[in-house]
Motif scaffolding. Structure first.
Motif, PDB file in Angstrom:
ATOM      1  N   GLY A  10      30.030  14.533  39.437  1.00 36.75           N
ATOM      2  CA  GLY A  10      29.965  15.233  38.161  1.00 36.75           C
ATOM      3  C   GLY A  10      28.575  15.776  37.893  1.00 36.75           C
ATOM      4  O   GLY A  10      27.597  15.030  37.869  1.00 36.75           O
ATOM      5  N   GLY A  12      27.538  17.309  35.075  1.00 35.90           N
ATOM      6  CA  GLY A  12      27.320  17.549  33.638  1.00 35.90           C
ATOM      7  C   GLY A  12      25.899  17.112  33.285  1.00 35.90           C
ATOM      8  O   GLY A  12      25.122  16.712  34.168  1.00 35.90           O
ATOM      9  N   GLU A  33      29.762  18.544  42.117  1.00 34.12           N
ATOM     10  CA  GLU A  33      30.351  19.099  40.887  1.00 34.12           C
ATOM     11  C   GLU A  33      31.497  20.037  41.261  1.00 34.12           C
ATOM     12  O   GLU A  33      31.323  20.915  42.096  1.00 34.12           O
ATOM     13  CB  GLU A  33      29.260  19.838  40.087  1.00 34.12           C
ATOM     14  CG  GLU A  33      29.760  20.747  38.984  1.00 34.12           C
ATOM     15  CD  GLU A  33      30.669  20.068  37.971  1.00 34.12           C
ATOM     16  OE1 GLU A  33      30.263  19.079  37.361  1.00 34.12           O
ATOM     17  OE2 GLU A  33      31.813  20.538  37.800  1.00 34.12           O
ATOM     18  N   VAL A  38      26.959  22.149  34.840  1.00 36.94           N
ATOM     19  CA  VAL A  38      27.481  21.737  33.517  1.00 36.94           C
ATOM     20  C   VAL A  38      28.804  22.452  33.169  1.00 36.94           C
ATOM     21  O   VAL A  38      28.930  23.133  32.153  1.00 36.94           O
ATOM     22  CB  VAL A  38      26.441  21.838  32.360  1.00 36.94           C
ATOM     23  CG1 VAL A  38      25.350  20.802  32.515  1.00 36.94           C
ATOM     24  CG2 VAL A  38      25.810  23.218  32.209  1.00 36.94           C
ATOM     25  N   ASN A  39      29.774  22.204  34.013  1.00 37.24           N
ATOM     26  CA  ASN A  39      31.088  22.848  33.908  1.00 37.24           C
ATOM     27  C   ASN A  39      31.740  22.678  32.531  1.00 37.24           C
ATOM     28  O   ASN A  39      32.308  23.625  31.980  1.00 37.24           O
ATOM     29  CB  ASN A  39      31.981  22.226  34.994  1.00 37.24           C
ATOM     30  CG  ASN A  39      33.316  22.903  35.128  1.00 37.24           C
ATOM     31  OD1 ASN A  39      33.432  24.108  34.888  1.00 37.24           O
ATOM     32  ND2 ASN A  39      34.339  22.145  35.505  1.00 37.24           N
ATOM     33  N   SER A  40      31.640  21.476  31.948  1.00 42.11           N
ATOM     34  CA  SER A  40      32.284  21.258  30.633  1.00 42.11           C
ATOM     35  C   SER A  40      31.655  22.174  29.595  1.00 42.11           C
ATOM     36  O   SER A  40      32.362  22.854  28.844  1.00 42.11           O
ATOM     37  CB  SER A  40      32.141  19.807  30.172  1.00 42.11           C
ATOM     38  OG  SER A  40      32.747  18.949  31.082  1.00 42.11           O
ATOM     39  N   TYR A  80      19.987  23.364  31.066  1.00 43.73           N
ATOM     40  CA  TYR A  80      20.402  22.475  32.167  1.00 43.73           C
ATOM     41  C   TYR A  80      20.345  23.203  33.518  1.00 43.73           C
ATOM     42  O   TYR A  80      20.022  22.614  34.538  1.00 43.73           O
ATOM     43  CB  TYR A  80      21.788  21.873  31.894  1.00 43.73           C
ATOM     44  CG  TYR A  80      21.769  20.945  30.697  1.00 43.73           C
ATOM     45  CD1 TYR A  80      21.028  19.766  30.716  1.00 43.73           C
ATOM     46  CD2 TYR A  80      22.465  21.246  29.530  1.00 43.73           C
ATOM     47  CE1 TYR A  80      20.980  18.916  29.615  1.00 43.73           C
ATOM     48  CE2 TYR A  80      22.430  20.401  28.426  1.00 43.73           C
ATOM     49  CZ  TYR A  80      21.684  19.247  28.478  1.00 43.73           C
ATOM     50  OH  TYR A  80      21.630  18.407  27.392  1.00 43.73           O
ATOM     51  N   GLY A 126      32.903  12.707  32.844  1.00 46.60           N
ATOM     52  CA  GLY A 126      33.180  13.231  31.502  1.00 46.60           C
ATOM     53  C   GLY A 126      34.627  13.068  31.065  1.00 46.60           C
ATOM     54  O   GLY A 126      35.375  12.231  31.592  1.00 46.60           O
ATOM     55  N   TYR A 128      36.477  16.208  29.668  1.00 46.31           N
ATOM     56  CA  TYR A 128      36.935  17.508  29.160  1.00 46.31           C
ATOM     57  C   TYR A 128      38.024  18.168  30.015  1.00 46.31           C
ATOM     58  O   TYR A 128      38.483  19.250  29.708  1.00 46.31           O
ATOM     59  CB  TYR A 128      35.719  18.435  29.027  1.00 46.31           C
ATOM     60  CG  TYR A 128      35.902  19.568  28.048  1.00 46.31           C
ATOM     61  CD1 TYR A 128      36.223  19.332  26.721  1.00 46.31           C
ATOM     62  CD2 TYR A 128      35.754  20.888  28.449  1.00 46.31           C
ATOM     63  CE1 TYR A 128      36.395  20.363  25.815  1.00 46.31           C
ATOM     64  CE2 TYR A 128      35.915  21.937  27.553  1.00 46.31           C
ATOM     65  CZ  TYR A 128      36.230  21.664  26.236  1.00 46.31           C
ATOM     66  OH  TYR A 128      36.391  22.695  25.341  1.00 46.31           O
TER      67      TYR A 128
END
Ligand SMILES: Cc1cc2nc3c(=O)[nH]c(=O)nc-3n(C[C@H](O)[C@H](O)[C@H](O)COP(=O)(O)OP(=O)(O)OC[C@H]3O[C@@H](n4cnc5c(N)ncnc54)[C@H](O)[C@@H]3O)c2cc1C
Length: 323
Positions: A10, A12, A33, A38-40, A80, A126, A128
């Motif tokens: 992840g 994020g 990832e 920061v995909n979410s 980020y 996460g 989401y």
């Protein structure tokens, strides 16, 4: 096969914080990832504004400068992304972790593109990816979405927004202001108490003046091409409808945690089992970081209060390695 001290699942904010900390402390690491950096956050509504002020979203005390005290989504993406690129973090993007298996002393990590080996795993996946669904007929129609992006799409349309928390209320207000005919469908007796303190009076005033319609103690029972049925205290009501935004929250991927061997509490909270002093789960060598730690209590952990997980975990890994 490439081997690392730690693989972080992840990318994020918290996965990135863990990667940065691992790098600082001299551990070999890889962040994997499944989407962009920061995909979410990338998938949040385009006009979204954080409830936290920018300094509370900072990782490793790297200054986060935003135009207003509370940054917007695009400023957070920039922040980020710059942390990843300027620190040259080791991250694989658009690569999904599919399986993690312990083989003697190491973990074998199988992704959509490759296999890796690692002594430790940090799960920072996460919450989401999986929406809480309504489980009613018509929910799979293309007019229904569990994610809200841009109010322009709903201009001059009859839009039902299901939910009473921040996501639903932000969407209802934005879409109303871009000319949508908005109806809020709220399961409880009032607009959620966690709605941002500067937004709650706005929505209540719009409801009271009749600009946005609201049904309280109401649930959607069926969605059809041009109508929806809702159950209210006064019985069933049918409303004309073009689009439904079902913004009823999201949940972590519990199947993924179970497959890793992580125990979940037996109640509805499904809290993962970990030691809060080290963030190590019941599986030795697998650590949990970020919002995933709250199970179904997705409001318990957020960036502000979970960025601390990064130094705690990296210190625990270093201590275990030296023992
Ligand atoms: C609308 C909204 C507003 C918010 N506002 C705030 C705020 O103001 N302040 C605050 O502190 N928090 C806020 N939050 C919460 C905050 O965004 C989350 O707490 C934060 O994203 C948690 O970071 P994370 O790194 O734990 O998880 P995430 O940011 O969700 O990152 C998890 C990452 O893991 C990736 N992933 C998942 N499964 C896999 C897999 N199998 N393989 C590879 N990658 C995978 C995902 O693509 C994702 O990028 C908000 C949330 C929402 C929805």
């Amino acid at each position: 096969m490439q081997d690392f001290n730690v693989i972080i699942i992840g990318g994020g904010p918290i996965g990135i914080a863990c990667g940065l900390e691992a790098k600082k402390k001299g551990l070999s690491y890889l962040i994997i990832e499944k989407g962009p950096i920061v995909n979410s956050l990338f998938n949040y509504p385009i006009n979204m504004q954080f409830f936290s002020s920018s300094e509370k979203l900072e990782i490793d005390e790297i200054p986060f400068i935003s135009k207003e005290a509370k940054p917007k989504r695009n400023e957070a993406l920039e922040y980020y992304r710059r942390i990843v690129t300027s620190n040259n973090l080791n991250i694989q993007l658009f690569e999904k972790v599919e399986k993690v298996k312990k083989e003697s002393e190491k973990f074998n990590v199988v992704t959509s593109k490759a296999s890796y080996s690692a002594s430790n795993i940090i799960v920072a996946t996460g919450f989401y990816d999986l929406p809480n669904t309504l489980n009613i007929p018509g929910e799979d129609l293309p007019k229904v979405s569990h994610y809200y992006k841009d109010p322009h799409f709903y201009a001059s349309q009859k839009l039902a927004v299901v939910g009473a928390s921040n996501s639903a209320i932000d969407a209802a207000l934005e879409c109303y202001r871009k000319g949508a005919d908005v109806t809020l469908i709220i399961r409880g007796p009032e607009v959620g108490q966690r709605v941002k303190y500067w937004v709650r009076p706005d929505i209540i005033n719009r409801i009271n003046e009749g600009s946005i319609k609201a049904y309280y103690n109401a649930t959607v029972k069926e969605i059809r091409e041009t109508e929806i049925d809702i159950e209210t205290t006064e019985g069933k009501i049918t409303l004309e409808n073009d689009f439904v935004l079902a913004l009823t929250g999201y949940m972590p991927n519990f199947d993924f945690l179970r497959k890793l061997g992580i125990e979940l509490s037996n109640d509805e909270k499904l809290l993962p089992n970990y030691n809060p002093d080290s963030m190590e789960s019941n599986v030795k060598g697998i650590y949990l970081a970020g919002v995933i730690c709250g199970g179904m209590e997705t409001h318990k952990w957020f960036i502000e209060n979970s960025r601390i997980h990064a130094p705690v975990i990296v210190d625990a890994i270093l201590q275990n390695t030296s023992e």
